[in-house]
Motif scaffolding. Structure first.
Motif, PDB file in Angstrom:
ATOM      1  N   VAL A   1      46.202  54.335  20.386  1.00 28.57           N
ATOM      2  CA  VAL A   1      46.555  53.469  21.518  1.00 28.57           C
ATOM      3  C   VAL A   1      47.497  52.342  21.081  1.00 28.57           C
ATOM      4  CG1 VAL A   1      44.469  54.014  22.821  1.00 28.57           C
ATOM      5  CG2 VAL A   1      44.438  52.117  21.174  1.00 28.57           C
ATOM      6  N   SER A   2      47.939  51.544  22.042  1.00 26.73           N
ATOM      7  CA  SER A   2      48.988  50.563  21.726  1.00 26.73           C
ATOM      8  C   SER A   2      48.453  49.267  21.125  1.00 26.73           C
ATOM      9  CB  SER A   2      49.761  50.220  22.999  1.00 26.73           C
ATOM     10  OG  SER A   2      48.941  49.477  23.886  1.00 26.73           O
TER      11      SER A   2
ATOM     12  N   LEU B   1      48.173  46.629  22.688  1.00 25.99           N
ATOM     13  CA  LEU B   1      49.041  45.568  23.225  1.00 25.99           C
ATOM     14  C   LEU B   1      48.307  44.719  24.254  1.00 25.99           C
ATOM     15  CD1 LEU B   1      52.343  47.633  23.634  1.00 25.99           C
ATOM     16  CD2 LEU B   1      51.909  45.817  21.963  1.00 25.99           C
ATOM     17  N   SER B   2      47.058  45.068  24.533  1.00 22.36           N
ATOM     18  CA  SER B   2      46.340  44.388  25.622  1.00 22.36           C
ATOM     19  C   SER B   2      46.236  42.886  25.405  1.00 22.36           C
ATOM     20  CB  SER B   2      44.944  44.995  25.789  1.00 22.36           C
ATOM     21  OG  SER B   2      44.292  45.064  24.543  1.00 22.36           O
TER      22      SER B   2
ATOM     23  N   PHE C   1      49.380  41.497  26.681  1.00 17.24           N
ATOM     24  CA  PHE C   1      49.509  41.553  28.149  1.00 17.24           C
ATOM     25  C   PHE C   1      48.641  40.476  28.808  1.00 17.24           C
ATOM     26  CE2 PHE C   1      50.517  46.272  27.571  1.00 17.24           C
ATOM     27  CZ  PHE C   1      51.860  46.108  27.860  1.00 17.24           C
TER      28      PHE C   1
ATOM     29  N   LEU D   1      38.167  46.478  20.919  1.00 10.30           N
ATOM     30  CA  LEU D   1      37.361  47.702  20.993  1.00 10.30           C
ATOM     31  C   LEU D   1      38.138  48.710  21.833  1.00 10.30           C
ATOM     32  CD1 LEU D   1      34.600  49.000  20.345  1.00 10.30           C
ATOM     33  CD2 LEU D   1      33.726  48.031  22.470  1.00 10.30           C
TER      34      LEU D   1
ATOM     35  N   ASN E   1      38.927  51.740  24.505  1.00  9.07           N
ATOM     36  CA  ASN E   1      38.472  51.910  25.888  1.00  9.07           C
ATOM     37  C   ASN E   1      37.208  52.768  25.926  1.00  9.07           C
ATOM     38  OD1 ASN E   1      38.960  51.620  28.821  1.00  9.07           O
ATOM     39  ND2 ASN E   1      39.147  53.838  28.717  1.00  9.07           N
TER      40      ASN E   1
ATOM     41  N   ALA F   1      29.122  49.424  27.874  1.00  9.01           N
ATOM     42  CA  ALA F   1      28.833  48.948  29.236  1.00  9.01           C
ATOM     43  C   ALA F   1      27.817  49.880  29.899  1.00  9.01           C
ATOM     44  CB  ALA F   1      30.117  48.869  30.056  1.00  9.01           C
TER      45      ALA F   1
ATOM     46  N   GLY G   1      40.326  39.639  26.636  1.00  9.21           N
ATOM     47  CA  GLY G   1      39.398  39.407  27.751  1.00  9.21           C
ATOM     48  C   GLY G   1      40.120  38.912  29.006  1.00  9.21           C
TER      49      GLY G   1
ATOM     50  N   SER H   1      40.399  42.985  34.656  1.00  8.77           N
ATOM     51  CA  SER H   1      40.208  44.269  33.976  1.00  8.77           C
ATOM     52  C   SER H   1      38.777  44.423  33.480  1.00  8.77           C
ATOM     53  CB  SER H   1      41.168  44.397  32.784  1.00  8.77           C
ATOM     54  OG  SER H   1      42.482  44.485  33.240  1.00  8.77           O
TER      55      SER H   1
ATOM     56  N   GLN I   1      36.498  45.142  36.491  1.00  8.29           N
ATOM     57  CA  GLN I   1      36.716  46.522  36.933  1.00  8.29           C
ATOM     58  C   GLN I   1      36.068  47.491  35.945  1.00  8.29           C
ATOM     59  OE1 GLN I   1      38.162  49.939  35.852  1.00  8.29           O
ATOM     60  NE2 GLN I   1      39.891  48.606  35.396  1.00  8.29           N
TER      61      GLN I   1
END
Ligand SMILES: Cc1cc2nc3c(=O)[nH]c(=O)nc-3n(C[C@H](O)[C@H](O)[C@H](O)COP(=O)(O)OP(=O)(O)OC[C@H]3O[C@@H](n4cnc5c(N)ncnc54)[C@H](O)[C@@H]3O)c2cc1C
Length: 433
Positions: free
Chosen positions: A220-221, A223-224, A227, A319, A321, A328, A353, A357, A360
């Motif tokens: 994965v990126s 990059l969260s 963002f 962490l 997805n 969760a 955090g 998102s 959701q």
């Protein structure tokens, strides 16, 4: 002189508020360390915010510009700064969380309307993608169909230089606190984020659709965390990925669509901060057991995949997805821990955090009524680990006592089969009314 108030848009590139301010005259930047937000979060998240603010200040300075910083309540800081500097107009990228909307109303009132709001936090802002009857979507697939059909936003270049300012002599620009983080932080700032994007697009995008689900989070990126603070423009990232093209690109941009969908859900239903999206699920037999909560939070449940996830999150602030869905689900469906408490604690451990998102994600994984996720889907925590970490390398890294095996390494804090039966019985009763 104009002022750009940066919040979750700590960048110069593709920043519509900044571009518009500069079009109408010399411009100064401002970041407010909002005591309401910063007092309620963790050192790692404060440190990450401060470091990205420092990088933004440096980016301004490299172009001859100035970024002020202030600490306090925005509705007090903004009017004071506007008065001190004789600011003509304030420009800001719109934020849509319940607190942001409250804050911005206060600020707009205090500035008597001398503020303009601009897009830029999302690819398509909350309330931009609506059903044919004008109402909001509640299910992702139809939302995403409209989203993909919507016109791409026009990207904006970062300014190459800032026109000179006429600041009062010895004007205090404010200093950025130095706070130690309890986890190693990634390098901060848009320059690094833009480079990280290029590396991801070059090395991983083409196989993203096949590798994104691994528990180790390698395909994965990552990059969260850029963002979330708007250090990287999601609009730019999506357009660059689509230029590369292919199945991986389409899947990756679809994840950015999930990000927009999350923002839209929270905008239309602020009550999801505290209530289940489908209020029937408020009636699950929640178990506010603080000892059980602590074992979950600190990765001591005895269930390797849950413990590996929570230990990785505690130690790194990130962490995958898949890992987020696993912990969760464990907390909501098997441990029946009050999801609001878990969601908040979890968000404060994440460098990325984000209210929308995270809410959701918790609602979706916990089957609390977001999208079409069915309540009766309960992960098998053994097969989750075996499927998404087949060699057990990631598991062994974070839970050495498991030896990389997916089965409990000690008596688990809850009996998984009994917990599953208990949840399904309670959920079925609610679902059938
Ligand atoms: C329980 C739970 C909690 C979550 N909490 C957060 C959170 O607080 N902040 C956050 O940014 N993401 C959250 N997510 C979504 C997702 O897990 C992360 O965005 C992703 O793992 C970040 O890694 P990445 O940047 O490598 O993502 P990539 O796989 O590279 O995806 C690219 C970008 O798309 C967005 N994205 C990806 N998946 C999702 C998703 N399911 N929902 C919304 N946006 C998505 C992110 O901005 C991400 O950076 C959560 C998911 C779950 C299941």
């Amino acid at each position: 002189m104009n002022l750009v108030w940066h919040r979750a848009d700590l960048r110069l590139h593709d920043n519509p508020a900044l571009a518009e301010a500069l079009r109408s005259g010399p411009t100064i930047g401002l970041v407010v360390f909002d005591s309401q937000i910063l007092h309620n979060t963790t050192p790692r998240r404060r440190a990450w915010f401060y470091q990205n603010t420092a990088a933004l200040r440096e980016a301004y300075a490299q172009r001859g510009g100035t970024l002020l910083v202030r600490t306090g309540l925005p509705w007090e800081v903004l009017p004071q700064t506007v008065a001190e500097l004789g600011i003509q107009k304030v420009f800001a990228v719109y934020n849509s969380t319940p607190y942001a909307r409250y804050r911005d109303t206060q600020v707009a009132n205090a500035l008597k309307g001398q503020i303009g709001w601009f897009d830029g936090q999302y690819i398509h802002e909350p309330d931009a993608i609506v059903k044919p009857d004008g109402g909001p979507y509640t299910v992702f697939t139809p939302y995403s169909k409209r989203w993909w059909a919507a016109r791409e936003p026009v990207l904006l270049e970062a300014p190459t230089h800032f026109p000179p300012l006429n600041l009062p002599p010895d004007y205090n620009l404010g200093s950025i606190p130095q706070e130690a983080s309890d986890v190693p932080l990634p390098p901060a700032g848009e320059e690094v984020a833009l480079r990280a994007l290029e590396v991801f697009l070059r090395d991983k995008l083409s196989s993203y659709h096949q590798t994104r689900d691994g528990l180790a989070g390698e395909g994965v990126s990552r990059l969260s965390y850029y963002f979330t603070l708007g250090v990287l423009s999601p609009r730019l990232a999506a357009q660059k990925a689509l230029q590369v093209g292919g199945e991986g690109a389409r899947k990756w941009v679809n994840e950015l669509c999930w990000r927009d969908f999350s923002g839209d859900l929270l905008y239309h239903r602020p009550q999801m901060m505290t209530q289940a999206f489908d209020p029937r699920w408020n009636d699950l037999p929640w178990n506010d057991d603080s000892e059980l909560f602590e074992t979950w939070l600190h990765g001591q449940t005895g269930i390797p995949v849950v413990d590996a996830c929570m230990r990785e999150l505690q130690a790194t602030g990130f962490l995958s997805n898949r890992g987020r869905m696993v912990v969760a689900q464990f907390a909501v469906k098997l441990a029946l821990l009050p999801w609001q408490k878990c969601e908040r604690a979890f968000r404060n451990l994440l460098l990325d955090g984000d209210n929308a998102s995270n809410l959701q994600g918790w609602h979706w994984a916990g089957g609390l009524g977001v999208d079409a996720a069915p309540y009766f889907r309960v992960f098998n925590l053994i097969t989750q680990a075996e499927t998404h970490d087949p060699q057990g390398v990631w598991l062994k890294r974070w839970v050495p006592e498991s030896g990389g095996r997916a089965h409990p390494y000690k008596t688990p804090v809850i009996d998984l089969d009994a917990a599953r039966r208990r949840y399904l019985a309670a959920a079925e009763k609610i679902a059938k009314g």
